[in-house]
Scaffold this motif. Structure first.
Motif, short mmCIF file in Angstrom:
data_model
loop_
_atom_site.label_atom_id
_atom_site.label_comp_id
_atom_site.label_asym_id
_atom_site.label_seq_id
_atom_site.Cartn_x
_atom_site.Cartn_y
_atom_site.Cartn_z
N MET A 154 -2.82 -10.94 9.89
CA MET A 154 -2.17 -10.07 10.84
C MET A 154 -0.73 -9.79 10.39
O MET A 154 -0.22 -8.70 10.62
CB MET A 154 -2.21 -10.69 12.24
CG MET A 154 -1.86 -9.72 13.30
SD MET A 154 -2.54 -9.91 14.95
CE MET A 154 -2.23 -11.55 15.40
N ARG A 155 -0.13 -10.77 9.75
CA ARG A 155 1.23 -10.59 9.26
C ARG A 155 1.29 -9.50 8.20
O ARG A 155 2.18 -8.64 8.20
CB ARG A 155 1.77 -11.90 8.70
CG ARG A 155 3.28 -11.86 8.47
CD ARG A 155 3.81 -13.17 7.91
NE ARG A 155 3.95 -12.99 6.48
CZ ARG A 155 3.41 -13.75 5.55
NH1 ARG A 155 2.70 -14.79 5.86
NH2 ARG A 155 3.59 -13.50 4.28
N LEU A 156 0.30 -9.48 7.29
CA LEU A 156 0.25 -8.47 6.24
C LEU A 156 0.09 -7.08 6.85
O LEU A 156 0.77 -6.13 6.44
CB LEU A 156 -0.89 -8.76 5.27
CG LEU A 156 -1.10 -7.73 4.16
CD1 LEU A 156 0.14 -7.62 3.29
CD2 LEU A 156 -2.32 -8.11 3.33
N ALA A 157 -0.79 -6.94 7.82
CA ALA A 157 -1.00 -5.65 8.47
C ALA A 157 0.29 -5.17 9.13
O ALA A 157 0.65 -3.99 9.02
CB ALA A 157 -2.11 -5.75 9.51
N ARG A 158 0.99 -6.09 9.77
CA ARG A 158 2.26 -5.72 10.42
C ARG A 158 3.28 -5.24 9.40
O ARG A 158 3.98 -4.25 9.61
CB ARG A 158 2.80 -6.90 11.22
CG ARG A 158 4.07 -6.57 11.97
CD ARG A 158 4.65 -7.78 12.67
NE ARG A 158 5.92 -7.46 13.24
CZ ARG A 158 6.12 -7.30 14.54
NH1 ARG A 158 5.14 -7.45 15.39
NH2 ARG A 158 7.32 -6.99 14.99
N GLU A 159 3.36 -5.94 8.26
CA GLU A 159 4.31 -5.54 7.21
C GLU A 159 3.98 -4.16 6.65
O GLU A 159 4.87 -3.34 6.44
CB GLU A 159 4.33 -6.58 6.10
CG GLU A 159 5.02 -7.87 6.50
CD GLU A 159 5.01 -8.91 5.39
OE1 GLU A 159 4.94 -8.52 4.20
OE2 GLU A 159 5.07 -10.11 5.71
N ILE A 160 2.71 -3.90 6.42
CA ILE A 160 2.31 -2.60 5.87
C ILE A 160 2.62 -1.48 6.86
O ILE A 160 3.18 -0.45 6.49
CB ILE A 160 0.81 -2.61 5.51
CG1 ILE A 160 0.59 -3.53 4.30
CG2 ILE A 160 0.30 -1.20 5.21
CD1 ILE A 160 -0.87 -3.80 3.99
N VAL A 161 2.29 -1.69 8.13
CA VAL A 161 2.57 -0.67 9.14
C VAL A 161 4.07 -0.45 9.27
O VAL A 161 4.53 0.69 9.37
CB VAL A 161 1.93 -1.04 10.50
CG1 VAL A 161 2.39 -0.09 11.60
CG2 VAL A 161 0.42 -1.03 10.40
N SER A 162 4.85 -1.51 9.22
CA SER A 162 6.31 -1.35 9.36
C SER A 162 6.91 -0.61 8.17
O SER A 162 7.86 0.15 8.33
CB SER A 162 7.00 -2.69 9.58
OG SER A 162 6.90 -3.50 8.44
N ILE A 163 6.35 -0.79 6.98
CA ILE A 163 6.85 -0.07 5.80
C ILE A 163 6.63 1.43 5.96
O ILE A 163 7.52 2.23 5.68
CB ILE A 163 6.16 -0.58 4.52
CG1 ILE A 163 6.67 -1.99 4.18
CG2 ILE A 163 6.40 0.36 3.34
CD1 ILE A 163 5.88 -2.68 3.08
#
Length: 109
Positions: free
Chosen positions: A1-10
């Motif tokens: 979930m952390r990776l998904a959040r980072e990608i969306v925030s980028i």
């Protein structure tokens, strides 16, 4: 979930990432109805299978029938299974198709 959040925030910003994470948690972890659903449109009395195939929710009537037989199409918010493969839509309804598809069938009168 952390990776998904980072990608969306980028790609979409921190606010969008937080909103997407909260929507995921509400829908899939806390089993709440999502705020936004895809809409499919049909006529009163039209078979649900035709509406879902036309709306690209299911690939074919065969897939629709398999989902019905396995109890994977449910009316929301009651989570009542739709068991009739010839179910016709008389009014607007919200559905969960499979585990992760949520759709609202809008019926024109």
């Amino acid at each position: 979930m952390r990776l998904a959040r980072e990608i969306v925030s980028i790609y979409h910003g921190e606010e969008a990432a937080e909103k997407a994470e909260q929507a995921f948690v509400n829908t899939f972890q806390q089993h709440e109805m999502p705020e936004e659903m895809d809409k499919v449109f049909g006529s009163k009395g039209e078979p649900l299978s035709d509406i879902l195939v036309r709306g690209n929710v299911v690939a074919s009537k065969s897939e629709f029938r398999r989902l019905i037989e396995s109890g994977s199409i449910r009316e929301l918010p009651s989570e009542e299974k739709i068991t009739d493969p010839f179910y016709s839509v008389e009014e607007d309804l919200k559905l969960r198709v499979g585990k992760r598809k949520f759709v609202e069938a809008v019926v024109s009168r």
